[in-house]
Design a protein around this motif. Structure first.
Motif, PDB file in Angstrom:
ATOM      1  N   ASN A 176      24.023  45.559  41.728  1.00  0.00           N
ATOM      2  CA  ASN A 176      22.653  45.085  41.931  1.00  0.00           C
ATOM      3  C   ASN A 176      22.503  44.164  43.132  1.00  0.00           C
ATOM      4  OD1 ASN A 176      23.990  42.874  41.001  1.00  0.00           O
ATOM      5  ND2 ASN A 176      22.584  42.393  39.327  1.00  0.00           N
ATOM      6  N   PHE A 177      23.514  44.109  43.998  1.00  0.00           N
ATOM      7  CA  PHE A 177      23.396  43.230  45.159  1.00  0.00           C
ATOM      8  C   PHE A 177      23.561  44.019  46.458  1.00  0.00           C
ATOM      9  CE2 PHE A 177      27.849  43.114  43.854  1.00  0.00           C
ATOM     10  CZ  PHE A 177      28.541  43.263  45.042  1.00  0.00           C
ATOM     11  N   GLY A 190      38.398  50.039  63.977  1.00  0.00           N
ATOM     12  CA  GLY A 190      38.997  50.940  63.012  1.00  0.00           C
ATOM     13  C   GLY A 190      38.878  50.561  61.554  1.00  0.00           C
ATOM     14  N   TYR A 191      38.192  49.468  61.236  1.00  0.00           N
ATOM     15  CA  TYR A 191      38.067  49.026  59.850  1.00  0.00           C
ATOM     16  C   TYR A 191      36.695  49.375  59.284  1.00  0.00           C
ATOM     17  CZ  TYR A 191      42.066  46.051  61.015  1.00  0.00           C
ATOM     18  OH  TYR A 191      43.290  45.587  61.429  1.00  0.00           O
ATOM     19  N   LEU A 192      36.649  49.672  57.991  1.00  0.00           N
ATOM     20  CA  LEU A 192      35.393  49.623  57.273  1.00  0.00           C
ATOM     21  C   LEU A 192      35.077  48.146  57.063  1.00  0.00           C
ATOM     22  CD1 LEU A 192      33.027  50.501  55.499  1.00  0.00           C
ATOM     23  CD2 LEU A 192      34.653  50.771  53.597  1.00  0.00           C
ATOM     24  N   ALA A 193      33.942  47.684  57.535  1.00  0.00           N
ATOM     25  CA  ALA A 193      33.575  46.276  57.405  1.00  0.00           C
ATOM     26  C   ALA A 193      32.347  46.148  56.510  1.00  0.00           C
ATOM     27  CB  ALA A 193      33.299  45.665  58.773  1.00  0.00           C
ATOM     28  N   VAL A 194      32.438  45.280  55.522  1.00  0.00           N
ATOM     29  CA  VAL A 194      31.329  45.106  54.591  1.00  0.00           C
ATOM     30  C   VAL A 194      30.991  43.625  54.464  1.00  0.00           C
ATOM     31  CG1 VAL A 194      31.921  47.198  53.306  1.00  0.00           C
ATOM     32  CG2 VAL A 194      32.813  44.996  52.541  1.00  0.00           C
ATOM     33  N   ILE A 195      29.708  43.359  54.263  1.00  0.00           N
ATOM     34  CA  ILE A 195      29.237  41.991  54.027  1.00  0.00           C
ATOM     35  C   ILE A 195      28.470  41.972  52.715  1.00  0.00           C
ATOM     36  CG2 ILE A 195      28.034  39.988  54.985  1.00  0.00           C
ATOM     37  CD1 ILE A 195      27.870  41.513  57.655  1.00  0.00           C
ATOM     38  N   PRO A 196      29.095  41.594  51.616  1.00  0.00           N
ATOM     39  CA  PRO A 196      28.351  41.487  50.362  1.00  0.00           C
ATOM     40  C   PRO A 196      27.439  40.259  50.383  1.00  0.00           C
ATOM     41  CG  PRO A 196      30.585  40.696  50.059  1.00  0.00           C
ATOM     42  CD  PRO A 196      30.511  41.234  51.457  1.00  0.00           C
ATOM     43  N   ASP A 197      26.334  40.363  49.693  1.00  0.00           N
ATOM     44  CA  ASP A 197      25.428  39.221  49.577  1.00  0.00           C
ATOM     45  C   ASP A 197      26.065  38.192  48.641  1.00  0.00           C
ATOM     46  OD1 ASP A 197      23.382  37.420  49.316  1.00  0.00           O
ATOM     47  OD2 ASP A 197      22.146  38.715  48.043  1.00  0.00           O
ATOM     48  N   ILE A 198      26.505  37.061  49.210  1.00  0.00           N
ATOM     49  CA  ILE A 198      27.103  36.014  48.378  1.00  0.00           C
ATOM     50  C   ILE A 198      26.170  34.805  48.253  1.00  0.00           C
ATOM     51  CG2 ILE A 198      29.473  36.714  48.877  1.00  0.00           C
ATOM     52  CD1 ILE A 198      29.655  34.277  50.775  1.00  0.00           C
ATOM     53  N   VAL A 199      24.933  34.948  48.748  1.00  0.00           N
ATOM     54  CA  VAL A 199      23.985  33.836  48.627  1.00  0.00           C
ATOM     55  C   VAL A 199      22.825  34.219  47.701  1.00  0.00           C
ATOM     56  CG1 VAL A 199      24.591  32.788  50.825  1.00  0.00           C
ATOM     57  CG2 VAL A 199      22.773  34.499  50.758  1.00  0.00           C
ATOM     58  N   ASP A 200      23.066  35.230  46.863  1.00  0.00           N
ATOM     59  CA  ASP A 200      22.140  35.591  45.785  1.00  0.00           C
ATOM     60  C   ASP A 200      20.722  35.813  46.297  1.00  0.00           C
ATOM     61  OD1 ASP A 200      21.619  36.203  43.135  1.00  0.00           O
ATOM     62  OD2 ASP A 200      21.132  34.136  42.580  1.00  0.00           O
ATOM     63  N   VAL A 203      31.998  39.210  44.825  1.00  0.00           N
ATOM     64  CA  VAL A 203      33.233  39.472  45.567  1.00  0.00           C
ATOM     65  C   VAL A 203      34.136  40.401  44.756  1.00  0.00           C
ATOM     66  CG1 VAL A 203      35.259  38.459  46.676  1.00  0.00           C
ATOM     67  CG2 VAL A 203      33.066  37.248  46.755  1.00  0.00           C
ATOM     68  N   GLU A 204      34.270  40.123  43.483  1.00  0.00           N
ATOM     69  CA  GLU A 204      35.094  40.975  42.611  1.00  0.00           C
ATOM     70  C   GLU A 204      34.575  42.413  42.599  1.00  0.00           C
ATOM     71  OE1 GLU A 204      34.694  38.827  38.987  1.00  0.00           O
ATOM     72  OE2 GLU A 204      36.420  37.512  39.372  1.00  0.00           O
ATOM     73  N   ALA A 205      33.262  42.574  42.508  1.00  0.00           N
ATOM     74  CA  ALA A 205      32.677  43.909  42.478  1.00  0.00           C
ATOM     75  C   ALA A 205      32.885  44.634  43.809  1.00  0.00           C
ATOM     76  CB  ALA A 205      31.185  43.817  42.155  1.00  0.00           C
ATOM     77  N   THR A 206      32.852  43.885  44.909  1.00  0.00           N
ATOM     78  CA  THR A 206      33.070  44.496  46.221  1.00  0.00           C
ATOM     79  C   THR A 206      34.498  44.997  46.346  1.00  0.00           C
ATOM     80  OG1 THR A 206      31.412  43.025  47.207  1.00  0.00           O
ATOM     81  CG2 THR A 206      32.961  44.110  48.709  1.00  0.00           C
ATOM     82  N   ILE A 207      35.454  44.177  45.935  1.00  0.00           N
ATOM     83  CA  ILE A 207      36.855  44.591  45.976  1.00  0.00           C
ATOM     84  C   ILE A 207      37.073  45.840  45.126  1.00  0.00           C
ATOM     85  CG2 ILE A 207      39.213  43.927  45.338  1.00  0.00           C
ATOM     86  CD1 ILE A 207      38.380  41.008  45.972  1.00  0.00           C
ATOM     87  N   LYS A 208      36.518  45.836  43.928  1.00  0.00           N
ATOM     88  CA  LYS A 208      36.670  46.973  43.022  1.00  0.00           C
ATOM     89  C   LYS A 208      36.046  48.217  43.620  1.00  0.00           C
ATOM     90  CE  LYS A 208      35.761  48.464  38.271  1.00  0.00           C
ATOM     91  NZ  LYS A 208      35.181  48.086  36.952  1.00  0.00           N
ATOM     92  N   HIS A 209      34.868  48.086  44.217  1.00  0.00           N
ATOM     93  CA  HIS A 209      34.192  49.237  44.824  1.00  0.00           C
ATOM     94  C   HIS A 209      35.020  49.821  45.960  1.00  0.00           C
ATOM     95  CE1 HIS A 209      30.775  51.711  46.089  1.00  0.00           C
ATOM     96  NE2 HIS A 209      31.050  51.345  47.331  1.00  0.00           N
ATOM     97  N   LEU A 210      35.556  48.970  46.806  1.00  0.00           N
ATOM     98  CA  LEU A 210      36.348  49.456  47.932  1.00  0.00           C
ATOM     99  C   LEU A 210      37.606  50.169  47.458  1.00  0.00           C
ATOM    100  CD1 LEU A 210      36.112  46.437  50.409  1.00  0.00           C
ATOM    101  CD2 LEU A 210      34.908  48.613  50.558  1.00  0.00           C
ATOM    102  N   ARG A 211      38.287  49.598  46.508  1.00  0.00           N
ATOM    103  CA  ARG A 211      39.562  50.174  46.058  1.00  0.00           C
ATOM    104  C   ARG A 211      39.352  51.403  45.171  1.00  0.00           C
ATOM    105  NH1 ARG A 211      43.848  47.333  47.699  1.00  0.00           N
ATOM    106  NH2 ARG A 211      43.729  45.078  48.002  1.00  0.00           N
ATOM    107  N   GLU A 212      38.441  51.317  44.220  1.00  0.00           N
ATOM    108  CA  GLU A 212      38.326  52.375  43.213  1.00  0.00           C
ATOM    109  C   GLU A 212      37.346  53.474  43.604  1.00  0.00           C
ATOM    110  OE1 GLU A 212      37.599  50.713  39.364  1.00  0.00           O
ATOM    111  OE2 GLU A 212      39.283  49.302  39.492  1.00  0.00           O
ATOM    112  N   GLU A 213      36.255  53.110  44.264  1.00  0.00           N
ATOM    113  CA  GLU A 213      35.253  54.112  44.617  1.00  0.00           C
ATOM    114  C   GLU A 213      35.499  54.721  46.001  1.00  0.00           C
ATOM    115  OE1 GLU A 213      32.989  55.131  42.456  1.00  0.00           O
ATOM    116  OE2 GLU A 213      33.740  53.677  40.985  1.00  0.00           O
ATOM    117  N   LEU A 214      35.952  53.899  46.946  1.00  0.00           N
ATOM    118  CA  LEU A 214      36.125  54.374  48.315  1.00  0.00           C
ATOM    119  C   LEU A 214      37.574  54.648  48.690  1.00  0.00           C
ATOM    120  CD1 LEU A 214      33.521  52.153  50.209  1.00  0.00           C
ATOM    121  CD2 LEU A 214      33.204  54.363  49.081  1.00  0.00           C
TER     122      LEU A 214
END
Length: 243
Positions: free
Chosen positions: A27-28, A69-79, A111-122
């Motif tokens: 949801n972010f 060469g990296y996938l770069a992501v910026i999750p919203d950490i300021v809600d 942050v936890e959800a971002t890590i999980k998404h990168l590792r498990e989904e991507l």
């Protein structure tokens, strides 16, 4: 070890054309920037922003990592409550109140959800984190086996001594010589803790620059622009070696 101050809420907005897009993880909102001609990179960089969140300065940094060469992501950490340039000067910011709404309990899940998404989904194999100012604490917090493989922070704030002392991976820090938040004394104290972790670490001090130089410097000043670019190269070299 260090908190936030007025220098964390000031700076210059950068200009440029971004190449990524904002999508959702759960949801972010999260900004995604992919390397050219590689939709499934094995290495990713999570950028944990300052209090300005997903905005042009951090997006341009993400695009720079993608060009390397990296996938770069910026999750919203300021809600979904980023500050805007000029808010502090206009008296629109109550720092303690803002911080009370954006503690670890609101940041950690994203942050936890971002890590999980990168590792498990991507299917990403290696993850590095980059943290500017406010985001630095969370780089340190997640530098654990099975979470993040290598970390980099610039002019960090609010780093907790116990979290720094328990990192389980390599950490690089770009420090400003003139910094009321991460002072010389804080640098020395951090070095003492890092030595005891037995993890690879690096602290580079950039002379003649203030807190925030690597994220929101005045790029019309040649020295500040060069220092910002060198700080990015510090991160890039670190990840090229440790990811």
């Amino acid at each position: 070890m260090t908190g936030l101050g007025a220098c964390c809420f000031t700076g210059f907005k950068h200009e440029g054309e971004i190449s990524g897009e904002v999508k959702k993880i759960g949801n972010f909102s999260t900004y995604f920037s992919y390397p050219k001609n590689n939709p499934s990179p094995s290495k990713a960089i999570i950028i944990l922003s300052d209090i300005y969140g997903i905005m042009i300065n951090s997006q341009l940094v993400a695009d720079d990592f993608a060009r390397n060469g990296y996938l770069a992501v910026i999750p919203d950490i300021v809600d979904n409550e980023p500050l805007q340039f000029g808010d502090y000067e206009a008296g629109k910011v109550d720092i303690p109140t803002w911080l009370a709404r954006h503690g670890p309990e609101t940041v950690y899940p994203n942050v936890e959800a971002t890590i999980k998404h990168l590792r498990e989904e991507l299917g990403v194999k290696s993850i590095g984190t980059v943290g500017y100012c406010f985001g630095a604490r969370f780089v340190v917090r997640f530098l654990k086996k099975g979470q993040v493989d290598a970390g980099y922070t610039a002019h960090p704030t609010n780093i907790q001594s116990d979290e720094l002392a328990s990192i389980e991976g390599p950490l690089s820090i770009a420090a400003a010589e003139i910094d009321q938040i991460w002072t010389r004394e804080a640098r020395y104290a951090s070095e003492d803790l890092l030595i005891k972790t037995r993890q690879p670490y690096q602290i580079n001090v950039y002379g003649g620059v203030h807190h925030g130089f690597a994220a929101r410097a005045d790029l019309s000043n040649a020295h500040l622009k060069r220092s910002k670019e060198l700080a990015f190269l510090q991160a890039l070299n670190w990840f090229q070696y440790y990811l």
